[in-house]
Design a protein around this motif. Sequence first.
Motif, PDB file in Angstrom:
ATOM      1  N   CYS A  32       0.850  -1.186   0.000  1.00  0.00           N
ATOM      2  CA  CYS A  32       0.000   0.000   0.000  1.00  0.00           C
ATOM      3  C   CYS A  32       0.896   1.250   0.000  1.00  0.00           C
ATOM      4  CB  CYS A  32      -0.877  -0.023   1.256  1.00  0.00           C
ATOM      5  SG  CYS A  32      -1.683   1.530   1.633  1.00  0.00           S
ATOM      6  N   LYS A  34       0.090   4.130   1.036  1.00  0.00           N
ATOM      7  CA  LYS A  34      -0.165   5.006   2.185  1.00  0.00           C
ATOM      8  C   LYS A  34       0.577   4.536   3.422  1.00  0.00           C
ATOM      9  CE  LYS A  34      -4.665   5.375   1.039  1.00  0.00           C
ATOM     10  NZ  LYS A  34      -6.025   5.095   1.469  1.00  0.00           N
ATOM     11  N   CYS A  35       0.418   3.244   3.748  1.00  0.00           N
ATOM     12  CA  CYS A  35       0.991   2.766   5.010  1.00  0.00           C
ATOM     13  C   CYS A  35       2.243   1.912   4.793  1.00  0.00           C
ATOM     14  CB  CYS A  35      -0.053   1.991   5.808  1.00  0.00           C
ATOM     15  SG  CYS A  35      -0.583   0.478   5.005  1.00  0.00           S
ATOM     16  N   ARG A  39      -0.147  -5.855   0.952  1.00  0.00           N
ATOM     17  CA  ARG A  39      -1.530  -6.251   0.731  1.00  0.00           C
ATOM     18  C   ARG A  39      -1.587  -7.681   0.189  1.00  0.00           C
ATOM     19  NH1 ARG A  39      -4.672  -0.998  -1.651  1.00  0.00           N
ATOM     20  NH2 ARG A  39      -4.642   0.171   0.291  1.00  0.00           N
ATOM     21  N   CYS A  56      -3.846  -4.317   4.260  1.00  0.00           N
ATOM     22  CA  CYS A  56      -2.709  -3.557   4.741  1.00  0.00           C
ATOM     23  C   CYS A  56      -3.112  -2.898   6.057  1.00  0.00           C
ATOM     24  CB  CYS A  56      -2.299  -2.509   3.711  1.00  0.00           C
ATOM     25  SG  CYS A  56      -3.524  -1.218   3.522  1.00  0.00           S
ATOM     26  N   LYS A  57      -2.187  -2.214   6.706  1.00  0.00           N
ATOM     27  CA  LYS A  57      -2.445  -1.625   8.021  1.00  0.00           C
ATOM     28  C   LYS A  57      -3.646  -0.672   7.997  1.00  0.00           C
ATOM     29  CE  LYS A  57       0.098   0.616  11.696  1.00  0.00           C
ATOM     30  NZ  LYS A  57       0.548   2.004  11.562  1.00  0.00           N
ATOM     31  N   CYS A  58      -3.686   0.203   6.995  1.00  0.00           N
ATOM     32  CA  CYS A  58      -4.791   1.181   7.009  1.00  0.00           C
ATOM     33  C   CYS A  58      -6.128   0.522   6.657  1.00  0.00           C
ATOM     34  CB  CYS A  58      -4.491   2.419   6.165  1.00  0.00           C
ATOM     35  SG  CYS A  58      -3.931   2.166   4.505  1.00  0.00           S
ATOM     36  N   GLN A  59      -6.101  -0.489   5.796  1.00  0.00           N
ATOM     37  CA  GLN A  59      -7.354  -1.215   5.509  1.00  0.00           C
ATOM     38  C   GLN A  59      -7.846  -1.939   6.763  1.00  0.00           C
ATOM     39  OE1 GLN A  59      -6.130  -3.654   2.206  1.00  0.00           O
ATOM     40  NE2 GLN A  59      -7.199  -2.362   0.708  1.00  0.00           N
TER      41      GLN A  59
HETATM   42 ZN   LIG Z   1      -2.442   0.901   3.686  1.00  0.00          ZN
END
Ligand SMILES: [Zn+2]
Length: 278
Positions: A32, A34-35, A39, A56-59
């Motif tokens: 990802c 963003k983070c 994924r 991923c972490k933000c998901q």
């Molecule tokens: Zn993420």
Amino acid sequence: MKKFTDEFTNQFENRELQRDEYLNESDHLIYCTKCHTPRQGRYTLQGRVFMPPIRCKCQQEIYDQEEAKRKLSEKQAEIERMKASGLQDKSLYDYTFEKDTGINPEMHLAHKYLENWDDMKARSSGLLLWGDVGTGKSFFAGCIANALLEKGVPVLMTNFPRILNTLSGMHFEDRNQFIDSLNRYSLLIIDDLGIERNSEFALEQVFNVIDSRYRSKKPLIVTTNLTLEELNNPADMAHSRIYDRILERCAPIRINNRNIRKDNASANLQEAKKILLQ
Ligand SMILES: [Zn+2]
């Protein structure tokens, strides 16, 4: 076999990258942007490599938040269902500690009962709230009902005229089933004992409900305008076997220090006077 594994792996590796994804050169997994967490997972099982999509972490954070929200609203819906079933009279919804004006000095005992609920339940200990009309006995009991319902404890607050009305329209075989169903509630509150008819049928059913509750070993709270003196000295056998069971399991609390309804009325009257004199 080797070919199959490669095909299988490629199936995931070759999936099209989303706009917020990139292929990490070092481990060849999709990440990802963003983070910067993967994924894609990579697992080897019996020589085969699996690279399934993972959050991923933000998901995962979004997923957890939504999951928590869903669980909370499910719990709230369950509490609403329990209230609808347990508080048959809609005015009981207002009998909460937040609405307590502090006029009744015995109210601290309602808090005490709740604080010790697990213990009370284990001992099948209930309360007998007695005192004059309009002293706040139902409010006292209603506050306990609402507080327990908010915690997800099944409570039924009802009265004998209502129960007798239901029972009188039932076949004999269905009556026991209905009376047993009252014991599904962890707490049963019978409001205003003594206002029901004094017929043989009524007394028989009142006894059946009280006796069934007694045998279920689950707590019972009773409110009544009868005095403790009257409950201790019943007029006949039919009443004495009902009151004996109640007095054995329900701790008597006299609620009569101030007449709440009278005070409310005078406050109303004060307000009316104020308006008229303006
Ligand atoms: Zn993420």
